[in-house]
Design a protein around this motif. Structure first.
Motif, PDB file in Angstrom:
ATOM      1  N   ARG A 136     -44.147  79.931 -61.177  1.00 11.02           N
ATOM      2  CA  ARG A 136     -45.003  79.534 -62.298  1.00 11.02           C
ATOM      3  C   ARG A 136     -45.512  78.098 -62.105  1.00 11.02           C
ATOM      4  O   ARG A 136     -46.651  77.780 -62.462  1.00 11.02           O
ATOM      5  N   VAL A 137     -44.674  77.263 -61.516  1.00 10.25           N
ATOM      6  CA  VAL A 137     -45.101  75.900 -61.181  1.00 10.25           C
ATOM      7  C   VAL A 137     -46.288  75.937 -60.235  1.00 10.25           C
ATOM      8  O   VAL A 137     -47.301  75.253 -60.438  1.00 10.25           O
ATOM      9  N   LEU A 138     -46.180  76.756 -59.176  1.00  8.65           N
ATOM     10  CA  LEU A 138     -47.254  76.845 -58.186  1.00  8.65           C
ATOM     11  C   LEU A 138     -48.553  77.317 -58.826  1.00  8.65           C
ATOM     12  O   LEU A 138     -49.651  76.931 -58.405  1.00  8.65           O
ATOM     13  N   LYS A 139     -48.444  78.132 -59.848  1.00  9.45           N
ATOM     14  CA  LYS A 139     -49.626  78.642 -60.548  1.00  9.45           C
ATOM     15  C   LYS A 139     -50.241  77.598 -61.473  1.00  9.45           C
ATOM     16  O   LYS A 139     -51.469  77.469 -61.544  1.00  9.45           O
ATOM     17  N   GLU A 140     -49.413  76.843 -62.171  1.00  7.71           N
ATOM     18  CA  GLU A 140     -49.907  75.964 -63.229  1.00  7.71           C
ATOM     19  C   GLU A 140     -50.251  74.556 -62.752  1.00  7.71           C
ATOM     20  O   GLU A 140     -51.053  73.869 -63.391  1.00  7.71           O
ATOM     21  N   ALA A 141     -49.685  74.097 -61.654  1.00  6.02           N
ATOM     22  CA  ALA A 141     -49.913  72.718 -61.198  1.00  6.02           C
ATOM     23  C   ALA A 141     -51.375  72.499 -60.834  1.00  6.02           C
ATOM     24  O   ALA A 141     -51.991  73.321 -60.169  1.00  6.02           O
ATOM     25  N   ARG A 142     -51.908  71.361 -61.247  1.00  4.46           N
ATOM     26  CA  ARG A 142     -53.323  71.063 -61.020  1.00  4.46           C
ATOM     27  C   ARG A 142     -53.557  70.010 -59.949  1.00  4.46           C
ATOM     28  O   ARG A 142     -54.683  69.850 -59.475  1.00  4.46           O
ATOM     29  N   GLU A 143     -52.516  69.288 -59.555  1.00  5.21           N
ATOM     30  CA  GLU A 143     -52.680  68.231 -58.554  1.00  5.21           C
ATOM     31  C   GLU A 143     -52.326  68.732 -57.160  1.00  5.21           C
ATOM     32  O   GLU A 143     -51.633  69.738 -57.007  1.00  5.21           O
ATOM     33  N   GLU A 144     -52.812  68.016 -56.144  1.00  2.17           N
ATOM     34  CA  GLU A 144     -52.593  68.421 -54.764  1.00  2.17           C
ATOM     35  C   GLU A 144     -51.123  68.308 -54.367  1.00  2.17           C
ATOM     36  O   GLU A 144     -50.594  69.160 -53.660  1.00  2.17           O
ATOM     37  N   ILE A 145     -50.452  67.274 -54.820  1.00  7.49           N
ATOM     38  CA  ILE A 145     -49.029  67.105 -54.513  1.00  7.49           C
ATOM     39  C   ILE A 145     -48.208  67.632 -55.683  1.00  7.49           C
ATOM     40  O   ILE A 145     -48.401  67.214 -56.832  1.00  7.49           O
ATOM     41  N   ILE A 146     -47.300  68.557 -55.392  1.00  8.22           N
ATOM     42  CA  ILE A 146     -46.393  69.088 -56.405  1.00  8.22           C
ATOM     43  C   ILE A 146     -44.994  68.599 -56.068  1.00  8.22           C
ATOM     44  O   ILE A 146     -44.462  68.899 -54.997  1.00  8.22           O
ATOM     45  N   ALA A 147     -44.393  67.838 -56.974  1.00  5.61           N
ATOM     46  CA  ALA A 147     -43.057  67.287 -56.754  1.00  5.61           C
ATOM     47  C   ALA A 147     -42.057  68.008 -57.655  1.00  5.61           C
ATOM     48  O   ALA A 147     -42.214  68.035 -58.878  1.00  5.61           O
ATOM     49  N   PHE A 148     -41.050  68.589 -57.049  1.00  4.95           N
ATOM     50  CA  PHE A 148     -40.003  69.289 -57.788  1.00  4.95           C
ATOM     51  C   PHE A 148     -38.793  68.377 -57.986  1.00  4.95           C
ATOM     52  O   PHE A 148     -38.409  67.637 -57.078  1.00  4.95           O
ATOM     53  N   MET A 149     -38.200  68.456 -59.162  1.00  2.00           N
ATOM     54  CA  MET A 149     -36.901  67.841 -59.415  1.00  2.00           C
ATOM     55  C   MET A 149     -36.122  68.785 -60.317  1.00  2.00           C
ATOM     56  O   MET A 149     -36.704  69.611 -61.023  1.00  2.00           O
ATOM     57  N   ASN A 150     -34.794  68.697 -60.290  1.00  2.00           N
ATOM     58  CA  ASN A 150     -33.962  69.550 -61.125  1.00  2.00           C
ATOM     59  C   ASN A 150     -33.782  68.955 -62.510  1.00  2.00           C
ATOM     60  O   ASN A 150     -33.919  67.744 -62.700  1.00  2.00           O
ATOM     61  N   ASP A 151     -33.409  69.802 -63.462  1.00  2.00           N
ATOM     62  CA  ASP A 151     -33.262  69.327 -64.837  1.00  2.00           C
ATOM     63  C   ASP A 151     -31.983  68.546 -65.067  1.00  2.00           C
ATOM     64  O   ASP A 151     -31.784  67.999 -66.156  1.00  2.00           O
ATOM     65  N   ASP A 152     -31.117  68.462 -64.065  1.00  2.00           N
ATOM     66  CA  ASP A 152     -29.910  67.638 -64.194  1.00  2.00           C
ATOM     67  C   ASP A 152     -29.993  66.398 -63.308  1.00  2.00           C
ATOM     68  O   ASP A 152     -28.969  65.769 -63.019  1.00  2.00           O
ATOM     69  N   CYS A 153     -31.202  66.050 -62.888  1.00  2.00           N
ATOM     70  CA  CYS A 153     -31.411  64.891 -62.023  1.00  2.00           C
ATOM     71  C   CYS A 153     -32.121  63.771 -62.779  1.00  2.00           C
ATOM     72  O   CYS A 153     -32.912  64.017 -63.685  1.00  2.00           O
ATOM     73  N   GLU A 154     -31.810  62.548 -62.394  1.00  2.00           N
ATOM     74  CA  GLU A 154     -32.527  61.371 -62.884  1.00  2.00           C
ATOM     75  C   GLU A 154     -33.086  60.630 -61.674  1.00  2.00           C
ATOM     76  O   GLU A 154     -32.381  60.423 -60.693  1.00  2.00           O
ATOM     77  N   VAL A 155     -34.362  60.250 -61.762  1.00  2.00           N
ATOM     78  CA  VAL A 155     -35.030  59.632 -60.617  1.00  2.00           C
ATOM     79  C   VAL A 155     -35.138  58.126 -60.815  1.00  2.00           C
ATOM     80  O   VAL A 155     -35.234  57.631 -61.944  1.00  2.00           O
ATOM     81  N   ILE A 156     -35.132  57.393 -59.701  1.00  2.00           N
ATOM     82  CA  ILE A 156     -35.257  55.938 -59.753  1.00  2.00           C
ATOM     83  C   ILE A 156     -36.694  55.577 -60.141  1.00  2.00           C
ATOM     84  O   ILE A 156     -37.618  56.383 -59.977  1.00  2.00           O
TER      85      ILE A 156
END
Length: 266
Positions: A136-156
């Protein structure tokens, strides 16, 4: 997220949470928020008006041409922490996609509460299974770069910015694999899992290069045009198993002679 706040105590708690790990000068903005807490709420300022005030003084950040995607199911509290970390980015993503995989715990309300300060796209995926949600992400994403992260992750704070830099540095790579730190740091179990994870990455690096033969979608970004060109998707036959659909996704890229570059600084 202010829509969730019912009293000034909750408001202060939220701001204190945001304040931690926030780089200067954005702390000046949060200090102004504490001013609203201390002086405006006692004067009877309505919550809606406070929202408008805070929106007006929110610092404008540069936006990168990137879609950040989080797949989630019944982990609203963890997802909230993930979204808070995305609010602290030095470069904001053009959009943040939340794929709700049939949650029943208020995930929708929590995710949409961030719409005042971020471009949140919320999508409900009724077919339970990570491959369905990630497709569903691949279908809905509108930008050229798609970055995945998990829902239990925090990014710097520099995560989005480093992803964009990595794709510019390696223009012929279809995907960038970032690194992961197991939390809480310093605990024995975290150290054991971290060593095992790092060994897993090293074992799948091509000798003498930073080309990788596997993928971990806890921190993984891919060019949308590449996967569309080669009709690459997440195999839904892996829906009943963990840690398989992302590895299979990497195999599909590898079979199409595409490169996954490992960038530990991301």
């Amino acid at each position: 997220q202010l829509e969730q706040i019912d009293d000034k105590g909750d408001y202060k708690k939220l701001l204190q949470h945001m304040f931690h790990s926030t780089p200067f000068p954005r702390r000046l903005f949060l200090q102004s928020c504490f001013f609203f807490y201390k002086y405006m709420f006692p004067l009877g300022i309505e919550k809606g008006k406070a929202n408008d005030m805070l929106k007006e003084i929110t610092p404008v950040r540069k936006r990168g041409a990137i879609s950040v995607a989080i797949v989630t199911r019944n982990r609203a509290k963890l997802l909230e922490r993930s979204l808070f970390s995305l609010m602290r980015q030095t470069v904001s993503p053009k959009e943040i996609l939340i794929i709700d995989n049939a949650s029943t715990d208020g995930t929708k309300e929590m995710a949409l509460s961030f719409k005042r300060i971020a471009n949140i796209g919320y999508f409900y995926e009724p077919r339970i299974g990570i491959p369905f949600a990630r497709n569903r992400v691949l279908k809905e994403a509108r930008e050229e770069i798609i970055a995945f992260m998990n829902d239990d992750c925090e990014v710097i704070p520099g995560w989005v910015e480093e992803i964009i830099k990595a794709h510019k540095r390696y223009p012929h790579s279809a995907a960038i694999q970032g690194s992961c730190s197991i939390l809480p740091e310093g605990e024995l179990l975290s150290q054991v899992v971290q060593e095992d994870y790092d060994r897993w990455i090293r074992q799948h690096l091509d000798h003498g290069s930073n080309n990788l033969r596997i993928a971990d979608l806890a921190n993984f970004s891919v060019k949308k045009s590449i996967i569309q060109k080669h009709n690459i998707f997440f195999d839904t036959r892996f829906q009943k198993y963990y840690y398989c659909e992302d590895v299979d996704f990497a195999n599909q890229l590898f079979e199409k002679n595409q490169v996954i570059t490992y960038c530990p600084e991301v």
